[in-house]
Design a protein around this motif. Structure first.
Motif, PDB file in Angstrom:
ATOM      1  N   ARG A  74       0.841  -1.200   0.000  1.00 50.36           N
ATOM      2  CA  ARG A  74       0.000   0.000   0.000  1.00 50.36           C
ATOM      3  C   ARG A  74       0.880   1.255   0.000  1.00 50.36           C
ATOM      4  NH1 ARG A  74      -1.817   3.908   2.987  1.00 50.36           N
ATOM      5  NH2 ARG A  74      -0.718   3.257   4.883  1.00 50.36           N
ATOM      6  N   SER A  91       2.259   1.773  -3.378  1.00 52.16           N
ATOM      7  CA  SER A  91       1.257   2.227  -4.350  1.00 52.16           C
ATOM      8  C   SER A  91       0.952   3.710  -4.211  1.00 52.16           C
ATOM      9  CB  SER A  91      -0.031   1.404  -4.233  1.00 52.16           C
ATOM     10  OG  SER A  91      -0.745   1.740  -3.067  1.00 52.16           O
ATOM     11  N   GLN A  92       1.132   4.254  -3.007  1.00 51.96           N
ATOM     12  CA  GLN A  92       0.886   5.691  -2.824  1.00 51.96           C
ATOM     13  C   GLN A  92       2.161   6.514  -2.944  1.00 51.96           C
ATOM     14  OE1 GLN A  92      -1.050   5.647   1.038  1.00 51.96           O
ATOM     15  NE2 GLN A  92       0.790   6.383   2.050  1.00 51.96           N
TER      16      GLN A  92
END
Length: 179
Positions: free
Chosen positions: A146, A149-150
């Motif tokens: 996560r 992905s950011q």
């Protein structure tokens, strides 16, 4: 007790991830040494903060955020250890500049420092702390993915760490080396 073994676990995972990331044997040796020393600055953070079961206040978190700077100062006092600073003191920097203590972006951080930052998060998540139980290895892997992905961590760094930690790559991803 929550910090016991942290640096040792980071050193081993960082060395293993360094191989997956494509760094040289010489860089891996320096990365391992930096990982052993990266938390020196926490010696100046009171146990009342490190062992607190509740959420930290802003002032307490400010104290915690000083530890990479203190690590840098401690290592800088020795010519032999100062060479480890670009990696050891960067262990809370993030690729997008949101980390601390210098708020460096990935392009201003040693690639092994970027690797140690992701290793530190993975090891931290999979370790019980006063304020929460340990994440499972899969939960920690999901969180690192996560963060990649950011843009908090580079995908190649996360891929190397997760590969070294024994996680399967997600479909369509490969461990990439960054020079």
């Amino acid at each position: 007790p929550y910090r016991a073994g942290h640096s040792r676990r980071c050193a081993q995972l960082a060395a293993d991830a360094g191989g997956a990331y494509g760094v040289t044997e010489q860089e891996i040796a320096a990365l391992r040494r930096a990982a052993f020393l990266h938390e020196f600055g926490t010696t100046a953070v009171p146990n009342s903060i490190l062992d607190k079961r509740d959420r930290l206040t802003r002032a307490e978190f400010d104290r915690v955020q000083l530890h990479p700077m203190l690590t840098e100062q401690m290592l800088g006092r020795s010519a032999a250890l100062a060479a480890l600073n670009p990696v050891a003191a960067a262990h809370h920097e993030k690729a997008d500049g949101s980390g601390y203590h210098k708020r460096l972006r990935a392009d201003a951080t040693a690639r092994t420092g970027r690797l140690l930052a992701a290793v530190d998060v993975y090891v931290g998540l999979t370790t019980e702390r006063a304020d929460r139980p340990a994440f499972s290895a899969e939960e920690a892997a999901t969180e690192l993915r996560r963060l990649a992905s950011q843009g908090t961590f580079e995908q190649a760094v996360v891929d190397a760490v997760l590969s070294a930690a024994g996680h399967q790559r997600q479909r369509g991803t490969a461990v990439r080396t960054v020079r």
